[in-house]
Design an enzyme around this catalytic site. Structure first.
Site, mmCIF file in Angstrom:
data_model
loop_
_atom_site.group_PDB
_atom_site.id
_atom_site.type_symbol
_atom_site.label_atom_id
_atom_site.label_comp_id
_atom_site.label_asym_id
_atom_site.label_seq_id
_atom_site.Cartn_x
_atom_site.Cartn_y
_atom_site.Cartn_z
ATOM 1 N N ARG A 183 2.253 -12.397 -31.981
ATOM 2 C CA ARG A 183 0.880 -11.972 -31.659
ATOM 3 C C ARG A 183 0.329 -12.622 -30.392
ATOM 4 N NH1 ARG A 183 0.525 -12.094 -37.298
ATOM 5 N NH2 ARG A 183 0.689 -9.972 -38.080
ATOM 6 N N LYS A 220 -2.607 -7.196 -16.252
ATOM 7 C CA LYS A 220 -2.106 -5.902 -16.729
ATOM 8 C C LYS A 220 -0.609 -6.054 -16.992
ATOM 9 C CE LYS A 220 -5.283 -2.609 -14.606
ATOM 10 N NZ LYS A 220 -5.431 -1.509 -13.639
ATOM 11 N N GLU A 258 -0.262 -3.030 0.140
ATOM 12 C CA GLU A 258 -1.271 -3.579 -0.795
ATOM 13 C C GLU A 258 -2.111 -4.654 -0.089
ATOM 14 O OE1 GLU A 258 -1.886 -2.274 -3.689
ATOM 15 O OE2 GLU A 258 -0.035 -1.264 -4.300
ATOM 16 N N LYS A 274 -8.380 -10.192 -5.299
ATOM 17 C CA LYS A 274 -8.030 -9.649 -6.616
ATOM 18 C C LYS A 274 -8.702 -10.478 -7.725
ATOM 19 C CE LYS A 274 -4.942 -7.403 -9.627
ATOM 20 N NZ LYS A 274 -3.726 -6.693 -9.884
ATOM 21 N N GLU A 308 -11.262 -3.138 -16.426
ATOM 22 C CA GLU A 308 -11.440 -1.936 -15.606
ATOM 23 C C GLU A 308 -12.420 -0.938 -16.214
ATOM 24 O OE1 GLU A 308 -7.834 -0.700 -13.649
ATOM 25 O OE2 GLU A 308 -8.680 1.274 -13.224
ATOM 26 N N ARG A 325 -13.125 -2.760 -11.067
ATOM 27 C CA ARG A 325 -11.678 -2.965 -10.874
ATOM 28 C C ARG A 325 -10.993 -1.723 -10.307
ATOM 29 N NH1 ARG A 325 -7.469 -6.473 -14.610
ATOM 30 N NH2 ARG A 325 -5.630 -5.995 -13.341
ATOM 31 N N ASN A 375 -7.606 0.460 -6.750
ATOM 32 C CA ASN A 375 -6.751 1.649 -6.680
ATOM 33 C C ASN A 375 -6.995 2.470 -5.423
ATOM 34 O OD1 ASN A 375 -5.353 1.186 -9.047
ATOM 35 N ND2 ASN A 375 -7.004 2.049 -10.284
ATOM 36 N N HIS A 394 -4.483 4.923 -4.186
ATOM 37 C CA HIS A 394 -3.531 5.106 -5.283
ATOM 38 C C HIS A 394 -3.619 6.492 -5.935
ATOM 39 C CE1 HIS A 394 -2.935 0.863 -4.739
ATOM 40 N NE2 HIS A 394 -2.129 0.746 -5.769
ATOM 41 N N HIS A 433 -0.181 7.834 -6.192
ATOM 42 C CA HIS A 433 0.476 8.118 -7.475
ATOM 43 C C HIS A 433 0.944 9.561 -7.533
ATOM 44 C CE1 HIS A 433 -1.538 4.566 -9.742
ATOM 45 N NE2 HIS A 433 -0.304 4.267 -9.386
ATOM 46 N N HIS A 486 6.460 2.288 -4.204
ATOM 47 C CA HIS A 486 5.037 2.413 -4.551
ATOM 48 C C HIS A 486 4.136 2.163 -3.321
ATOM 49 C CE1 HIS A 486 1.396 2.080 -6.887
ATOM 50 N NE2 HIS A 486 1.199 0.853 -6.441
HETATM 51 P P1 NAD Z 1 10.624 -4.792 -8.476
HETATM 52 O O1 NAD Z 1 10.172 -5.747 -9.477
HETATM 53 O O2 NAD Z 1 11.490 -3.659 -8.935
HETATM 54 O O3 NAD Z 1 11.377 -5.572 -7.299
HETATM 55 C C1 NAD Z 1 11.910 -4.824 -6.231
HETATM 56 C C2 NAD Z 1 13.368 -5.195 -5.982
HETATM 57 O O4 NAD Z 1 13.425 -6.460 -5.329
HETATM 58 C C3 NAD Z 1 14.197 -5.351 -7.243
HETATM 59 O O5 NAD Z 1 15.469 -4.833 -7.007
HETATM 60 C C4 NAD Z 1 14.273 -6.854 -7.444
HETATM 61 O O6 NAD Z 1 15.398 -7.284 -8.153
HETATM 62 C C5 NAD Z 1 14.320 -7.327 -6.020
HETATM 63 N N1 NAD Z 1 13.812 -8.675 -5.775
HETATM 64 C C6 NAD Z 1 12.732 -9.246 -6.310
HETATM 65 N N2 NAD Z 1 12.483 -10.426 -5.713
HETATM 66 C C7 NAD Z 1 13.453 -10.616 -4.805
HETATM 67 C C8 NAD Z 1 13.734 -11.627 -3.865
HETATM 68 N N3 NAD Z 1 12.932 -12.663 -3.706
HETATM 69 N N4 NAD Z 1 14.857 -11.500 -3.105
HETATM 70 C C9 NAD Z 1 15.661 -10.416 -3.231
HETATM 71 N N5 NAD Z 1 15.420 -9.400 -4.059
HETATM 72 C C10 NAD Z 1 14.328 -9.497 -4.843
HETATM 73 O O7 NAD Z 1 9.384 -4.101 -7.718
HETATM 74 P P2 NAD Z 1 7.926 -4.614 -7.348
HETATM 75 O O8 NAD Z 1 7.498 -3.776 -6.208
HETATM 76 O O9 NAD Z 1 7.848 -6.079 -7.257
HETATM 77 O O10 NAD Z 1 7.084 -4.189 -8.644
HETATM 78 C C11 NAD Z 1 6.911 -2.859 -9.019
HETATM 79 C C12 NAD Z 1 6.383 -2.829 -10.428
HETATM 80 O O11 NAD Z 1 5.121 -3.492 -10.468
HETATM 81 C C13 NAD Z 1 6.159 -1.441 -10.995
HETATM 82 O O12 NAD Z 1 6.708 -1.372 -12.280
HETATM 83 C C14 NAD Z 1 4.637 -1.319 -11.080
HETATM 84 O O13 NAD Z 1 4.214 -0.491 -12.132
HETATM 85 C C15 NAD Z 1 4.239 -2.749 -11.287
HETATM 86 N N6 NAD Z 1 2.868 -3.081 -10.862
HETATM 87 C C16 NAD Z 1 2.075 -3.727 -11.761
HETATM 88 C C17 NAD Z 1 0.798 -4.076 -11.407
HETATM 89 C C18 NAD Z 1 -0.054 -4.843 -12.386
HETATM 90 O O14 NAD Z 1 -1.232 -5.050 -12.122
HETATM 91 N N7 NAD Z 1 0.512 -5.308 -13.474
HETATM 92 C C19 NAD Z 1 0.299 -3.787 -10.129
HETATM 93 C C20 NAD Z 1 1.139 -3.140 -9.241
HETATM 94 C C21 NAD Z 1 2.431 -2.789 -9.611
HETATM 95 N N1 GLY Z 2 -3.053 -3.057 -9.586
HETATM 96 C C1 GLY Z 2 -4.355 -2.650 -10.007
HETATM 97 C C2 GLY Z 2 -4.979 -3.579 -10.985
HETATM 98 O O1 GLY Z 2 -4.461 -4.626 -11.269
HETATM 99 O O2 GLY Z 2 -6.012 -3.256 -11.502
#
Ligand code: NAD
Ligand code: GLY
Length: 360
Positions: A125, A147, A189, A231, A241, A245, A249, A252, A256, A269
Protein backbone atom coordinates in the site's frame (compact mmCIF):
# COMPACT_ATOMS: atom_id res chain seq x y z
CA UNK A 1 25.10 20.56 -4.98
CA UNK A 2 22.17 22.72 -5.99
CA UNK A 3 18.82 22.04 -4.43
CA UNK A 4 15.18 22.76 -5.19
CA UNK A 5 12.43 22.11 -2.65
CA UNK A 6 9.06 20.76 -3.75
CA UNK A 7 6.76 22.13 -1.03
CA UNK A 8 3.86 19.72 -0.58
CA UNK A 9 3.25 19.67 3.17
CA UNK A 10 4.15 16.28 4.63
CA UNK A 11 4.94 15.04 1.11
CA UNK A 12 7.59 17.77 0.54
CA UNK A 13 10.93 16.71 -0.84
CA UNK A 14 14.23 17.96 -2.26
CA UNK A 15 15.63 17.76 -5.76
CA UNK A 16 19.43 17.64 -5.46
CA UNK A 17 21.43 18.45 -8.57
CA UNK A 18 25.15 17.81 -9.02
CA UNK A 19 27.70 16.32 -11.40
CA UNK A 20 29.29 12.92 -10.74
CA UNK A 21 27.17 12.43 -7.63
CA UNK A 22 25.66 8.97 -8.17
CA UNK A 23 28.55 7.48 -6.18
CA UNK A 24 27.46 9.53 -3.15
CA UNK A 25 23.80 8.55 -3.06
CA UNK A 26 24.17 5.85 -0.38
CA UNK A 27 26.19 8.09 1.94
CA UNK A 28 23.64 10.87 1.52
CA UNK A 29 20.72 8.59 2.34
CA UNK A 30 22.46 7.11 5.38
CA UNK A 31 23.42 10.55 6.60
CA UNK A 32 19.88 11.91 6.48
CA UNK A 33 17.57 11.30 9.43
CA UNK A 34 14.59 10.64 7.18
CA UNK A 35 16.29 7.56 5.68
CA UNK A 36 18.47 6.42 8.53
CA UNK A 37 15.84 4.17 10.07
CA UNK A 38 14.88 2.55 6.77
CA UNK A 39 15.11 -1.18 6.42
CA UNK A 40 18.50 -2.18 5.03
CA UNK A 41 16.63 -4.00 2.26
CA UNK A 42 16.14 -1.68 -0.69
CA UNK A 43 15.75 -2.14 -4.43
CA UNK A 44 17.41 -0.52 -7.40
CA UNK A 45 15.02 -0.64 -10.37
CA UNK A 46 16.64 -0.05 -13.74
CA UNK A 47 16.98 -1.38 -17.28
CA UNK A 48 19.99 -3.18 -18.84
CA UNK A 49 21.19 -0.10 -20.78
CA UNK A 50 21.31 2.18 -17.75
CA UNK A 51 22.31 -0.47 -15.22
CA UNK A 52 25.35 -1.36 -17.30
CA UNK A 53 26.47 2.27 -17.22
CA UNK A 54 25.57 3.31 -13.68
CA UNK A 55 24.15 0.34 -11.80
CA UNK A 56 27.35 -0.79 -10.11
CA UNK A 57 28.13 2.75 -8.94
CA UNK A 58 24.74 3.05 -7.28
CA UNK A 59 24.80 -0.51 -5.94
CA UNK A 60 28.23 -0.08 -4.36
CA UNK A 61 27.35 3.32 -2.94
CA UNK A 62 24.25 1.85 -1.29
CA UNK A 63 26.06 -1.25 -0.05
CA UNK A 64 28.95 0.75 1.40
CA UNK A 65 26.42 2.83 3.32
CA UNK A 66 24.99 -0.34 4.87
CA UNK A 67 21.96 -0.94 2.68
CA UNK A 68 21.30 -4.34 1.14
CA UNK A 69 20.07 -3.50 -2.32
CA UNK A 70 18.43 -6.00 -4.62
CA UNK A 71 18.68 -5.19 -8.31
CA UNK A 72 15.50 -5.35 -10.36
CA UNK A 73 15.95 -5.13 -14.11
CA UNK A 74 13.19 -4.65 -16.67
CA UNK A 75 13.79 -4.60 -20.42
CA UNK A 76 14.54 -1.26 -22.04
CA UNK A 77 11.62 0.37 -23.86
CA UNK A 78 8.26 2.07 -23.59
CA UNK A 79 6.56 -1.19 -24.65
CA UNK A 80 7.60 -2.72 -21.30
CA UNK A 81 5.93 0.04 -19.26
CA UNK A 82 3.02 -2.28 -18.52
CA UNK A 83 1.10 -3.78 -15.62
CA UNK A 84 2.81 -7.07 -16.34
CA UNK A 85 6.27 -5.62 -15.82
CA UNK A 86 5.10 -3.63 -12.79
CA UNK A 87 3.93 -6.96 -11.37
CA UNK A 88 7.36 -8.41 -12.15
CA UNK A 89 8.97 -5.61 -10.12
CA UNK A 90 6.54 -6.18 -7.24
CA UNK A 91 7.33 -9.90 -7.28
CA UNK A 92 11.06 -9.17 -6.97
CA UNK A 93 10.40 -6.85 -4.02
CA UNK A 94 8.36 -9.54 -2.29
CA UNK A 95 10.97 -12.23 -2.92
CA UNK A 96 13.66 -9.96 -1.51
CA UNK A 97 11.45 -9.35 1.53
CA UNK A 98 11.33 -5.59 1.34
CA UNK A 99 9.15 -4.27 4.14
CA UNK A 100 7.16 -1.11 4.75
CA UNK A 101 10.27 0.83 5.78
CA UNK A 102 12.14 -0.19 2.64
CA UNK A 103 12.48 2.09 -0.36
CA UNK A 104 13.14 1.85 -4.09
CA UNK A 105 15.72 3.74 -6.13
CA UNK A 106 14.48 4.30 -9.70
CA UNK A 107 17.60 4.53 -11.86
CA UNK A 108 16.84 5.46 -15.47
CA UNK A 109 14.70 7.61 -17.73
CA UNK A 110 11.01 8.37 -17.55
CA UNK A 111 9.94 4.81 -18.31
CA UNK A 112 11.79 3.41 -15.30
CA UNK A 113 10.81 6.35 -13.07
CA UNK A 114 7.10 6.03 -13.91
CA UNK A 115 7.03 2.26 -13.49
CA UNK A 116 9.22 2.03 -10.36
CA UNK A 117 7.21 4.89 -8.83
CA UNK A 118 4.00 3.01 -9.59
CA UNK A 119 5.41 -0.14 -7.99
CA UNK A 120 6.37 1.93 -4.92
CA UNK A 121 2.85 3.35 -4.72
CA UNK A 122 1.30 -0.11 -4.56
CA UNK A 123 3.86 -2.24 -2.71
CA UNK A 124 2.35 -2.93 0.73
CA UNK A 125 0.00 0.00 0.00
CA UNK A 126 2.89 2.37 -0.61
CA UNK A 127 6.58 2.64 0.25
CA UNK A 128 9.03 5.50 -0.32
CA UNK A 129 11.06 5.88 -3.46
CA UNK A 130 13.98 7.91 -4.77
CA UNK A 131 14.09 9.14 -8.33
CA UNK A 132 17.59 8.98 -9.87
CA UNK A 133 16.77 10.21 -13.38
CA UNK A 134 19.32 9.70 -16.16
CA UNK A 135 17.69 11.33 -19.20
CA UNK A 136 17.22 15.06 -19.66
CA UNK A 137 13.46 14.55 -19.96
CA UNK A 138 13.37 12.68 -16.67
CA UNK A 139 15.62 15.22 -14.93
CA UNK A 140 13.48 18.21 -15.91
CA UNK A 141 10.04 16.66 -15.99
CA UNK A 142 9.03 13.10 -15.22
CA UNK A 143 11.00 12.57 -11.98
CA UNK A 144 9.33 15.58 -10.35
CA UNK A 145 5.67 15.87 -9.47
CA UNK A 146 4.54 12.39 -8.53
CA UNK A 147 2.80 11.18 -11.66
CA UNK A 148 3.54 7.45 -11.79
CA UNK A 149 2.02 4.75 -13.92
CA UNK A 150 2.04 2.29 -16.76
CA UNK A 151 0.47 2.04 -20.20
CA UNK A 152 -2.56 -0.04 -21.21
CA UNK A 153 -3.22 -1.32 -24.75
CA UNK A 154 -6.13 1.16 -24.86
CA UNK A 155 -4.10 4.19 -23.80
CA UNK A 156 -0.77 5.59 -22.67
CA UNK A 157 -0.31 6.27 -18.92
CA UNK A 158 -3.91 5.20 -18.28
CA UNK A 159 -3.13 3.23 -15.12
CA UNK A 160 -1.31 4.99 -12.33
CA UNK A 161 -1.21 6.94 -9.13
CA UNK A 162 -0.06 10.26 -7.78
CA UNK A 163 2.81 9.13 -5.57
CA UNK A 164 5.53 11.64 -4.78
CA UNK A 165 9.16 10.55 -4.53
CA UNK A 166 10.89 11.31 -1.24
CA UNK A 167 14.02 12.56 -3.02
CA UNK A 168 15.11 13.33 -6.57
CA UNK A 169 18.85 12.75 -7.03
CA UNK A 170 20.05 14.27 -10.32
CA UNK A 171 23.55 13.51 -11.58
CA UNK A 172 24.00 15.67 -14.68
CA UNK A 173 27.12 13.70 -15.69
CA UNK A 174 24.83 10.83 -16.74
CA UNK A 175 23.76 12.96 -19.71
CA UNK A 176 27.23 12.36 -21.17
CA UNK A 177 26.18 8.88 -22.30
CA UNK A 178 22.64 9.77 -23.37
CA UNK A 179 22.12 9.54 -27.15
CA UNK A 180 22.15 13.08 -28.62
CA UNK A 181 18.67 12.62 -30.10
CA UNK A 182 17.26 11.89 -26.62
CA UNK A 183 19.05 14.93 -25.18
CA UNK A 184 17.65 17.22 -27.91
CA UNK A 185 14.14 15.83 -27.38
CA UNK A 186 14.49 16.68 -23.67
CA UNK A 187 15.41 20.24 -24.67
CA UNK A 188 11.85 20.67 -25.99
CA UNK A 189 10.58 20.34 -22.41
CA UNK A 190 13.23 22.79 -21.19
CA UNK A 191 12.13 25.34 -23.83
CA UNK A 192 8.54 24.71 -22.70
CA UNK A 193 9.35 26.04 -19.21
CA UNK A 194 10.65 29.28 -20.74
CA UNK A 195 7.48 29.68 -22.79
CA UNK A 196 5.07 29.00 -19.93
CA UNK A 197 6.76 30.82 -17.06
CA UNK A 198 10.04 32.66 -17.66
CA UNK A 199 11.00 34.82 -20.65
CA UNK A 200 14.53 35.42 -19.27
CA UNK A 201 15.05 31.67 -19.09
CA UNK A 202 13.80 31.41 -22.68
CA UNK A 203 16.53 33.89 -23.68
CA UNK A 204 19.15 32.06 -21.62
CA UNK A 205 18.42 28.84 -23.49
CA UNK A 206 18.98 30.67 -26.79
CA UNK A 207 22.14 32.49 -25.74
CA UNK A 208 23.82 29.47 -24.15
CA UNK A 209 23.10 26.91 -26.83
CA UNK A 210 26.75 26.05 -27.38
CA UNK A 211 27.47 25.34 -23.71
CA UNK A 212 24.23 23.41 -23.29
CA UNK A 213 24.88 21.20 -26.32
CA UNK A 214 28.48 20.68 -25.18
CA UNK A 215 27.06 19.49 -21.85
CA UNK A 216 28.91 22.15 -19.91
CA UNK A 217 28.09 21.21 -16.34
CA UNK A 218 27.34 24.78 -15.20
CA UNK A 219 24.95 25.35 -18.10
CA UNK A 220 23.27 21.98 -17.56
CA UNK A 221 22.81 22.64 -13.86
CA UNK A 222 21.27 26.03 -14.64
CA UNK A 223 18.71 24.69 -17.13
CA UNK A 224 17.82 21.65 -15.02
CA UNK A 225 17.52 23.67 -11.82
CA UNK A 226 15.33 26.37 -13.39
CA UNK A 227 13.12 23.74 -15.05
CA UNK A 228 12.72 21.91 -11.73
CA UNK A 229 11.95 25.18 -9.91
CA UNK A 230 9.16 25.94 -12.34
CA UNK A 231 7.78 22.42 -12.20
CA UNK A 232 7.98 22.42 -8.37
CA UNK A 233 6.14 25.73 -8.15
CA UNK A 234 3.33 24.55 -10.46
CA UNK A 235 2.98 21.12 -8.82
CA UNK A 236 2.95 22.57 -5.31
CA UNK A 237 0.02 24.80 -6.27
CA UNK A 238 -1.93 22.07 -8.06
CA UNK A 239 -0.62 18.61 -7.21
CA UNK A 240 -3.50 16.68 -8.80
CA UNK A 241 -4.00 18.79 -11.89
CA UNK A 242 -7.33 20.38 -11.17
CA UNK A 243 -6.24 23.61 -12.87
CA UNK A 244 -2.81 25.26 -13.06
CA UNK A 245 -0.83 22.02 -13.61
CA UNK A 246 -2.37 21.77 -17.08
CA UNK A 247 0.02 24.54 -18.23
CA UNK A 248 2.81 21.93 -18.13
CA UNK A 249 1.07 20.46 -21.17
CA UNK A 250 1.94 23.39 -23.42
CA UNK A 251 2.47 21.95 -26.90
CA UNK A 252 1.27 18.56 -25.71
CA UNK A 253 -2.27 18.59 -27.19
CA UNK A 254 -0.93 18.68 -30.74
CA UNK A 255 2.18 16.76 -29.64
CA UNK A 256 0.18 13.83 -28.24
CA UNK A 257 -2.03 13.81 -31.33
CA UNK A 258 1.08 13.57 -33.55
CA UNK A 259 2.39 10.68 -31.43
CA UNK A 260 -0.99 8.89 -31.63
CA UNK A 261 -1.39 9.33 -35.39
CA UNK A 262 2.16 8.16 -36.06
CA UNK A 263 1.81 5.17 -33.75
CA UNK A 264 4.42 6.35 -31.22
CA UNK A 265 7.24 5.17 -33.45
CA UNK A 266 8.21 8.12 -35.62
CA UNK A 267 8.81 10.84 -33.04
CA UNK A 268 10.29 10.93 -29.58
CA UNK A 269 7.87 12.60 -27.17
CA UNK A 270 9.89 15.84 -27.03
CA UNK A 271 10.19 15.98 -30.81
CA UNK A 272 6.38 15.84 -31.14
CA UNK A 273 5.97 18.42 -28.36
CA UNK A 274 8.37 20.78 -30.18
CA UNK A 275 6.11 20.74 -33.26
CA UNK A 276 3.09 21.07 -30.95
CA UNK A 277 4.47 24.15 -29.17
CA UNK A 278 4.99 25.91 -32.47
CA UNK A 279 1.64 24.87 -33.97
CA UNK A 280 -0.24 25.86 -30.83
CA UNK A 281 1.48 29.26 -30.75
CA UNK A 282 -0.34 29.90 -34.04
CA UNK A 283 -3.68 29.43 -32.28
CA UNK A 284 -2.76 32.06 -29.69
CA UNK A 285 -3.40 35.79 -29.96
CA UNK A 286 0.27 36.62 -29.73
CA UNK A 287 2.29 38.82 -32.09
CA UNK A 288 3.74 36.95 -35.08
CA UNK A 289 7.15 38.23 -33.98
CA UNK A 290 6.85 36.18 -30.77
CA UNK A 291 5.66 33.08 -32.63
CA UNK A 292 8.74 33.46 -34.84
CA UNK A 293 11.00 33.61 -31.74
CA UNK A 294 9.54 30.33 -30.50
CA UNK A 295 10.09 28.74 -33.90
CA UNK A 296 13.69 30.03 -34.07
CA UNK A 297 14.66 28.75 -30.63
CA UNK A 298 13.14 25.31 -31.20
CA UNK A 299 14.80 24.96 -34.60
CA UNK A 300 18.16 26.21 -33.29
CA UNK A 301 18.30 23.01 -31.23
CA UNK A 302 17.76 20.91 -34.34
CA UNK A 303 14.11 20.17 -33.58
CA UNK A 304 11.38 20.41 -36.24
CA UNK A 305 8.52 22.86 -35.93
CA UNK A 306 6.37 21.84 -38.90
CA UNK A 307 3.97 18.98 -39.52
CA UNK A 308 5.25 16.45 -42.00
CA UNK A 309 3.30 16.53 -45.29
CA UNK A 310 1.96 12.99 -44.97
CA UNK A 311 0.13 13.57 -41.69
CA UNK A 312 -3.64 13.77 -42.13
CA UNK A 313 -5.11 16.84 -40.38
CA UNK A 314 -8.48 15.10 -39.92
CA UNK A 315 -6.83 12.27 -37.99
CA UNK A 316 -4.95 14.81 -35.86
CA UNK A 317 -8.21 16.64 -35.08
CA UNK A 318 -9.85 13.34 -34.07
CA UNK A 319 -6.92 12.50 -31.79
CA UNK A 320 -7.11 15.96 -30.18
CA UNK A 321 -10.82 15.62 -29.46
CA UNK A 322 -10.08 12.96 -26.85
CA UNK A 323 -7.48 15.17 -25.12
CA UNK A 324 -8.05 15.47 -21.35
CA UNK A 325 -8.38 19.27 -21.62
CA UNK A 326 -11.24 19.07 -24.18
CA UNK A 327 -14.45 20.27 -22.55
CA UNK A 328 -17.96 19.63 -23.94
CA UNK A 329 -16.56 18.98 -27.41
CA UNK A 330 -14.50 22.18 -27.40
CA UNK A 331 -10.74 21.97 -27.99
CA UNK A 332 -8.64 23.70 -25.35
CA UNK A 333 -4.96 24.53 -25.55
CA UNK A 334 -2.23 25.98 -23.36
CA UNK A 335 -1.68 29.21 -25.25
CA UNK A 336 1.09 31.75 -24.76
CA UNK A 337 -0.12 35.34 -24.27
CA UNK A 338 3.50 36.32 -24.55
CA UNK A 339 6.70 34.33 -24.01
CA UNK A 340 6.71 33.58 -20.28
CA UNK A 341 2.97 33.52 -19.70
CA UNK A 342 0.24 31.11 -20.83
CA UNK A 343 -3.50 30.52 -20.39
CA UNK A 344 -5.65 27.46 -21.04
CA UNK A 345 -8.22 28.63 -23.60
CA UNK A 346 -10.73 27.17 -26.06
CA UNK A 347 -9.99 27.51 -29.77
CA UNK A 348 -12.55 27.12 -32.56
CA UNK A 349 -12.09 23.94 -34.57
CA UNK A 350 -11.91 25.74 -37.92
CA UNK A 351 -9.04 27.90 -36.63
CA UNK A 352 -7.15 24.80 -35.48
CA UNK A 353 -7.77 23.03 -38.78
CA UNK A 354 -6.61 26.07 -40.77
CA UNK A 355 -3.32 26.25 -38.86
CA UNK A 356 -2.80 22.49 -39.18
CA UNK A 357 -3.43 22.67 -42.94
CA UNK A 358 -0.83 25.42 -43.21
CA UNK A 359 1.44 22.94 -41.41
CA UNK A 360 3.35 25.53 -39.38
P1 NAD B 1 13.27 6.41 -21.60
O1 NAD B 1 13.10 6.21 -20.17
O2 NAD B 1 12.73 5.36 -22.52
O3 NAD B 1 14.82 6.63 -21.93
C1 NAD B 1 15.21 6.82 -23.27
C2 NAD B 1 16.34 5.88 -23.65
O4 NAD B 1 17.56 6.35 -23.07
C3 NAD B 1 16.18 4.46 -23.15
O5 NAD B 1 16.63 3.58 -24.13
C4 NAD B 1 17.08 4.40 -21.93
O6 NAD B 1 17.55 3.12 -21.62
C5 NAD B 1 18.20 5.30 -22.36
N1 NAD B 1 18.95 5.95 -21.29
C6 NAD B 1 18.46 6.50 -20.18
N2 NAD B 1 19.43 7.17 -19.52
C7 NAD B 1 20.56 7.00 -20.23
C8 NAD B 1 21.89 7.46 -20.08
N3 NAD B 1 22.23 8.26 -19.09
N4 NAD B 1 22.81 7.05 -20.99
C9 NAD B 1 22.45 6.26 -22.04
N5 NAD B 1 21.21 5.85 -22.26
C10 NAD B 1 20.27 6.21 -21.37
O7 NAD B 1 12.60 7.79 -22.09
P2 NAD B 1 12.38 9.19 -21.38
O8 NAD B 1 12.25 10.17 -22.48
O9 NAD B 1 13.34 9.43 -20.29
O10 NAD B 1 10.95 9.00 -20.69
C11 NAD B 1 9.79 8.78 -21.42
C12 NAD B 1 8.71 8.31 -20.49
O11 NAD B 1 8.46 9.31 -19.51
C13 NAD B 1 7.38 8.01 -21.15
O12 NAD B 1 6.91 6.77 -20.70
C14 NAD B 1 6.46 9.12 -20.64
O13 NAD B 1 5.12 8.72 -20.54
C15 NAD B 1 7.07 9.42 -19.30
N6 NAD B 1 6.81 10.78 -18.79
C16 NAD B 1 6.32 10.88 -17.52
C17 NAD B 1 6.08 12.12 -16.99
C18 NAD B 1 5.59 12.23 -15.57
O14 NAD B 1 5.26 13.32 -15.13
N7 NAD B 1 5.58 11.15 -14.83
C19 NAD B 1 6.34 13.28 -17.73
C20 NAD B 1 6.85 13.14 -19.00
C21 NAD B 1 7.09 11.88 -19.53
N1 GLY C 1 4.43 16.16 -17.36
C1 GLY C 1 3.25 16.87 -16.97
C2 GLY C 1 2.99 16.82 -15.51
O1 GLY C 1 3.78 16.32 -14.75
O2 GLY C 1 1.96 17.27 -15.09
Amino acid sequence: MESVRVPLGERSYDILIGSGTLKDIGRHLKGTAFWRDSSARTAIVSNPTVYKLYGDTVYESMAEAGFEPVKVIVPDGEEYKTLLWAEHILGKLLSAKLDRSSFIVALGGGVIGDMAGFAASTYMRGIRFVQAPTTLLAQVDSSVGGKTGVNHPLGKNMIGAFWQPSLVWIDTATLGTLPKKEFIAGMAEVIKYGIIRDSEFFEFIGKNKKDILNLNSKALTRIIKRSCEIKAEVVSKDERESGLRAILNCGHTVGHAIETVTGYTRYLHGEAVAIGMHMEAHFADMPQKEVARIKRLIESYGLSTGLPKDIDEGALMAAMEIDKKALRGELRFVLPETIGSVKVLPVKKDRVLKALKRGG
